[in-house]
Write a protein that holds these residues in place. Structure first.
Motif, mmCIF file in Angstrom:
data_model
loop_
_atom_site.group_PDB
_atom_site.id
_atom_site.type_symbol
_atom_site.label_atom_id
_atom_site.label_comp_id
_atom_site.label_asym_id
_atom_site.label_seq_id
_atom_site.Cartn_x
_atom_site.Cartn_y
_atom_site.Cartn_z
ATOM 1 N N VAL A 53 4.300 -41.971 -25.699
ATOM 2 C CA VAL A 53 4.674 -43.173 -26.617
ATOM 3 C C VAL A 53 5.967 -42.729 -27.390
ATOM 4 C CG1 VAL A 53 2.425 -44.268 -26.980
ATOM 5 C CG2 VAL A 53 3.209 -42.301 -28.440
ATOM 6 N N GLN A 54 6.796 -43.731 -27.333
ATOM 7 C CA GLN A 54 8.061 -43.527 -28.195
ATOM 8 C C GLN A 54 8.100 -44.237 -29.314
ATOM 9 O OE1 GLN A 54 11.930 -43.881 -26.095
ATOM 10 N NE2 GLN A 54 12.808 -44.911 -27.829
ATOM 11 N N VAL A 55 8.201 -43.566 -30.311
ATOM 12 C CA VAL A 55 8.039 -44.498 -31.970
ATOM 13 C C VAL A 55 9.557 -44.725 -32.271
ATOM 14 C CG1 VAL A 55 6.933 -44.495 -34.060
ATOM 15 C CG2 VAL A 55 5.696 -43.263 -32.034
ATOM 16 N N SER A 56 9.795 -45.944 -32.481
ATOM 17 C CA SER A 56 11.111 -46.550 -33.188
ATOM 18 C C SER A 56 10.776 -46.481 -34.836
ATOM 19 C CB SER A 56 11.690 -47.242 -32.652
ATOM 20 O OG SER A 56 12.099 -47.186 -31.107
ATOM 21 N N TYR A 57 11.433 -46.097 -35.600
ATOM 22 C CA TYR A 57 11.327 -46.336 -36.921
ATOM 23 C C TYR A 57 12.893 -46.380 -37.604
ATOM 24 C CZ TYR A 57 11.882 -41.483 -37.422
ATOM 25 O OH TYR A 57 12.476 -40.080 -37.407
ATOM 26 N N VAL A 109 5.510 -41.534 -40.940
ATOM 27 C CA VAL A 109 5.372 -42.267 -39.859
ATOM 28 C C VAL A 109 4.030 -41.680 -38.948
ATOM 29 C CG1 VAL A 109 6.331 -43.214 -37.868
ATOM 30 C CG2 VAL A 109 7.770 -43.084 -40.126
ATOM 31 N N ARG A 110 4.107 -40.553 -38.700
ATOM 32 C CA ARG A 110 3.221 -39.994 -38.013
ATOM 33 C C ARG A 110 1.708 -39.927 -38.689
ATOM 34 N NH1 ARG A 110 1.215 -34.753 -36.952
ATOM 35 N NH2 ARG A 110 0.096 -34.440 -34.945
ATOM 36 N N ARG A 111 1.718 -39.653 -39.981
ATOM 37 C CA ARG A 111 0.599 -39.616 -40.634
ATOM 38 C C ARG A 111 0.013 -40.820 -40.800
ATOM 39 N NH1 ARG A 111 3.016 -35.852 -44.277
ATOM 40 N NH2 ARG A 111 3.620 -37.431 -45.618
ATOM 41 N N ARG A 112 0.940 -42.073 -40.825
ATOM 42 C CA ARG A 112 0.454 -43.434 -40.752
ATOM 43 C C ARG A 112 -0.134 -43.924 -39.670
ATOM 44 N NH1 ARG A 112 2.256 -46.591 -45.223
ATOM 45 N NH2 ARG A 112 1.198 -48.220 -44.547
ATOM 46 N N LEU A 113 0.436 -43.599 -38.477
ATOM 47 C CA LEU A 113 0.087 -43.759 -37.181
ATOM 48 C C LEU A 113 -1.318 -43.204 -36.771
ATOM 49 C CD1 LEU A 113 3.057 -43.555 -34.980
ATOM 50 C CD2 LEU A 113 1.631 -45.483 -35.143
ATOM 51 N N ARG A 114 -1.553 -41.984 -37.446
ATOM 52 C CA ARG A 114 -2.781 -41.000 -37.204
ATOM 53 C C ARG A 114 -3.770 -41.800 -38.054
ATOM 54 N NH1 ARG A 114 -3.704 -36.297 -34.905
ATOM 55 N NH2 ARG A 114 -5.350 -35.954 -36.522
ATOM 56 N N LYS A 144 -6.917 -43.100 -27.584
ATOM 57 C CA LYS A 144 -5.866 -42.741 -26.689
ATOM 58 C C LYS A 144 -4.753 -42.407 -27.602
ATOM 59 C CE LYS A 144 -3.754 -42.427 -22.803
ATOM 60 N NZ LYS A 144 -4.162 -41.346 -21.820
ATOM 61 N N LEU A 145 -4.727 -43.185 -28.763
ATOM 62 C CA LEU A 145 -3.336 -42.924 -29.591
ATOM 63 C C LEU A 145 -3.398 -41.483 -30.342
ATOM 64 C CD1 LEU A 145 -0.714 -43.984 -30.927
ATOM 65 C CD2 LEU A 145 -2.191 -45.126 -32.590
ATOM 66 N N LEU A 146 -4.674 -41.230 -30.745
ATOM 67 C CA LEU A 146 -4.977 -39.897 -31.395
ATOM 68 C C LEU A 146 -4.505 -38.932 -30.410
ATOM 69 C CD1 LEU A 146 -8.198 -40.318 -33.400
ATOM 70 C CD2 LEU A 146 -6.194 -39.733 -34.313
ATOM 71 N N LYS A 147 -5.171 -38.996 -29.230
ATOM 72 C CA LYS A 147 -4.570 -37.941 -28.065
ATOM 73 C C LYS A 147 -3.221 -37.591 -27.984
ATOM 74 C CE LYS A 147 -5.822 -36.543 -23.601
ATOM 75 N NZ LYS A 147 -6.667 -36.861 -22.147
ATOM 76 N N LEU A 148 -2.495 -39.071 -27.972
ATOM 77 C CA LEU A 148 -0.967 -38.791 -27.657
ATOM 78 C C LEU A 148 -0.294 -38.227 -28.916
ATOM 79 C CD1 LEU A 148 -0.469 -42.389 -26.178
ATOM 80 C CD2 LEU A 148 -0.648 -40.417 -25.057
ATOM 81 N N LEU A 149 -0.740 -38.355 -29.982
ATOM 82 C CA LEU A 149 -0.173 -38.058 -31.475
ATOM 83 C C LEU A 149 -0.472 -36.342 -31.448
ATOM 84 C CD1 LEU A 149 -1.071 -40.879 -33.825
ATOM 85 C CD2 LEU A 149 1.199 -40.513 -32.936
ATOM 86 N N SER A 150 -1.384 -36.004 -30.863
ATOM 87 C CA SER A 150 -1.726 -34.640 -31.110
ATOM 88 C C SER A 150 -0.662 -33.585 -30.321
ATOM 89 C CB SER A 150 -3.038 -34.158 -30.514
ATOM 90 O OG SER A 150 -3.036 -34.368 -28.735
ATOM 91 N N ASN A 151 0.177 -34.313 -29.532
ATOM 92 C CA ASN A 151 1.532 -33.627 -28.873
ATOM 93 C C ASN A 151 2.540 -34.099 -29.193
ATOM 94 O OD1 ASN A 151 2.979 -31.524 -27.876
ATOM 95 N ND2 ASN A 151 2.468 -32.207 -25.680
ATOM 96 N N HIS A 152 3.335 -33.856 -30.285
ATOM 97 C CA HIS A 152 4.512 -34.734 -30.630
ATOM 98 C C HIS A 152 5.681 -33.905 -30.823
ATOM 99 C CE1 HIS A 152 3.966 -32.825 -34.381
ATOM 100 N NE2 HIS A 152 5.001 -33.430 -35.063
ATOM 101 N N THR A 187 3.870 -35.854 -25.912
ATOM 102 C CA THR A 187 3.363 -37.070 -25.417
ATOM 103 C C THR A 187 3.815 -38.371 -26.495
ATOM 104 O OG1 THR A 187 1.245 -36.648 -26.689
ATOM 105 C CG2 THR A 187 1.462 -36.166 -24.101
ATOM 106 N N CYS A 188 4.218 -37.885 -27.619
ATOM 107 C CA CYS A 188 4.724 -38.635 -28.637
ATOM 108 C C CYS A 188 6.085 -38.129 -29.354
ATOM 109 C CB CYS A 188 3.694 -38.594 -29.819
ATOM 110 S SG CYS A 188 4.247 -39.705 -31.229
ATOM 111 N N VAL A 189 7.071 -39.197 -29.081
ATOM 112 C CA VAL A 189 8.450 -38.766 -29.584
ATOM 113 C C VAL A 189 8.908 -39.713 -30.587
ATOM 114 C CG1 VAL A 189 10.717 -38.712 -28.775
ATOM 115 C CG2 VAL A 189 8.780 -37.947 -27.217
ATOM 116 N N LEU A 190 9.100 -39.127 -31.771
ATOM 117 C CA LEU A 190 9.719 -39.945 -33.032
ATOM 118 C C LEU A 190 11.246 -40.334 -32.883
ATOM 119 C CD1 LEU A 190 7.452 -38.509 -35.748
ATOM 120 C CD2 LEU A 190 7.081 -40.478 -34.230
ATOM 121 N N LEU A 191 11.693 -41.237 -33.068
ATOM 122 C CA LEU A 191 13.022 -41.489 -32.624
ATOM 123 C C LEU A 191 13.495 -42.744 -33.820
ATOM 124 C CD1 LEU A 191 13.670 -41.755 -28.825
ATOM 125 C CD2 LEU A 191 14.245 -39.888 -30.339
#
Length: 266
Positions: free
Chosen positions: A113-117, A126-131, A187-195, A219-223
Motif C-alpha cells: 500500500v502507498q499511503v498519501s497524507y 499516520v502509521r499509528r492511526r492506521l495500525r 491484511k492491513l496489519l500485515k502490510l504495516l509491519s514492513n513500512h 509493503t507500506c510506503v508513506l508519501l
C-alpha cells in the motif's frame, strides 16, 4: 498488487481513511466465481484446495448472488414491494460505519500500500492511526462476526411468513461484511509491519528491524502529498466543506459518499 490509501483530517480530530479506486482497473474476469450451484460444486470437488479456499469460494458465490439480487431491486418500479425493500436497504446501509467500508476494501490480493497524507501530519502518527484502526477492526469485527453467525439460524424462522425474509438477508449481509472487514484488518496489519517512510523513521523501530526485513521491499510506503495539503489549507474549524471533499475525491478517485460519512460521524 499495490493499492493507494488516502489519509487526512476531515473535521477536528476526525480523520478520513479511504482507498483510491483506479477507474481504469480491469474488472475481474467472469467465470472465476461460479454462477450456479452445480458449477460451484463442480469447482470445489474437481480442485484439491484447502478448506479455507473453498470457504472463500462459497462466500464469493453467495456475495455474487446478493449483488445481483440488489441490482434487481434498484430497477424495481416505483412504489412496488421490491422498491420499498431497496429503500429500506439504503437506510440500513447508511448506518454502516465508514471504517468498516475502508477495511473491507483491502482485499487479500493486495501486496503493498502507498499511503498519501498531507505533509502537515506526522508520518509516524499516520502509521499509528492506521495500525489502530486495523487492530481495533480485528477485535470488533471478529466479535460482530460471531454474533451475526449466531443470529443466522434464528432469522430463518421468518421464512414461514408470506413476506420477504428481510432480517435473514440483512444478517447474512452483515455476516459477510464483518468477515471481509476482519480479513482486511488482518491484511492491513500485515502490510504495516514492513513500512518505509521517505522522511525520518523512528530510531527505535529502525534498530529493531530484522536484517531479513531490510532486504525486502516495503509493503507500506508513506508519501506526503502537496496537492492534498493545498486542498486542506482552507479548511475551517467546522471541517471540510462538501466542495473541498468533492475535489479531493476527484483527485484521488475516492468514493464521495464514504468520505462524507467520516464528516457526519457523531
Amino acid at each position: 498488487m499495490r493499492e493507494r490509501l488516502v489519509v487526512f483530517p476531515i473535521k477536528g480530530r476526525k480523520w478520513c481513511f479511504s482507498r483510491s479506486v483506479d477507474p481504469f482497473a480491469a474488472q475481474s474476469p467472469s467465470g472465476v466465481t461460479p454462477t450456479t450451484v452445480r458449477g460451484l460444486w463442480k469447482k470445489i470437488s474437481s480442485e484439491s484446495k484447502p478448506i479455507n479456499a473453498n470457504a472463500e469460494l462459497l462466500v464469493d458465490f453467495i456475495s455474487d448472488k446478493m449483488n445481483k439480487a440488489w441490482m434487481g431491486l434498484e430497477v424495481a418500479p416505483e412504489g412496488s414491494m421490491k422498491n420499498k425493500i431497496h429503500g429500506l436497504g439504503l437506510k440500513l446501509l447508511a448506518r454502516v460505519k465508514p471504517s468498516e467500508i475502508f477495511l473491507k476494501s483491502i482485499s487479500k490480493e493486495v501486496t503493498s500500500v502507498q499511503v498519501s497524507y498531507p505533509p502537515s501530519l506526522d508520518p509516524r502518527l499516520v502509521r499509528r492511526r492506521l495500525r489502530h484502526i486495523a487492530m481495533s477492526g480485528t477485535i470488533l469485527h471478529k466479535k460482530y462476526l460471531i454474533g451475526s453467525v449466531t443470529l443466522l439460524p434464528l432469522t430463518t424462522a421468518f421464512t414461514v411468513l408470506p413476506l420477504p425474509n428481510i432480517p435473514f438477508f440483512w444478517v447474512l449481509f452483515r455476516t459477510y461484511s464483518h468477515w471481509r472487514a476482519l480479513q482486511g484488518s488482518e491484511k492491513l496489519l500485515k502490510l504495516l509491519s514492513n513500512h518505509s517512510n521517505p522522511q525520518t523513521d523512528d530510531a527505535e523501530e529502525s534498530n529493531n528491524t530484522k536484517p531479513e526485513q531490510e532486504a525486502q521491499s516495503p509493503t507500506c510506503v508513506l508519501l506526503p502529498s502537496e496537492e492534498l495539503y493545498k486542498l486542506l489549507g482552507e479548511a475551517s474549524e467546522e471541517g471540510l466543506d462538501e466542495e473541498t471533499i468533492v475535489e479531493i475525491c476527484k483527485l484521488f478517485h475516492l468514493n464521495k459518499i464514504d468520505v462524507l460519512k467520516y464528516r457526519n460521524l457523531v
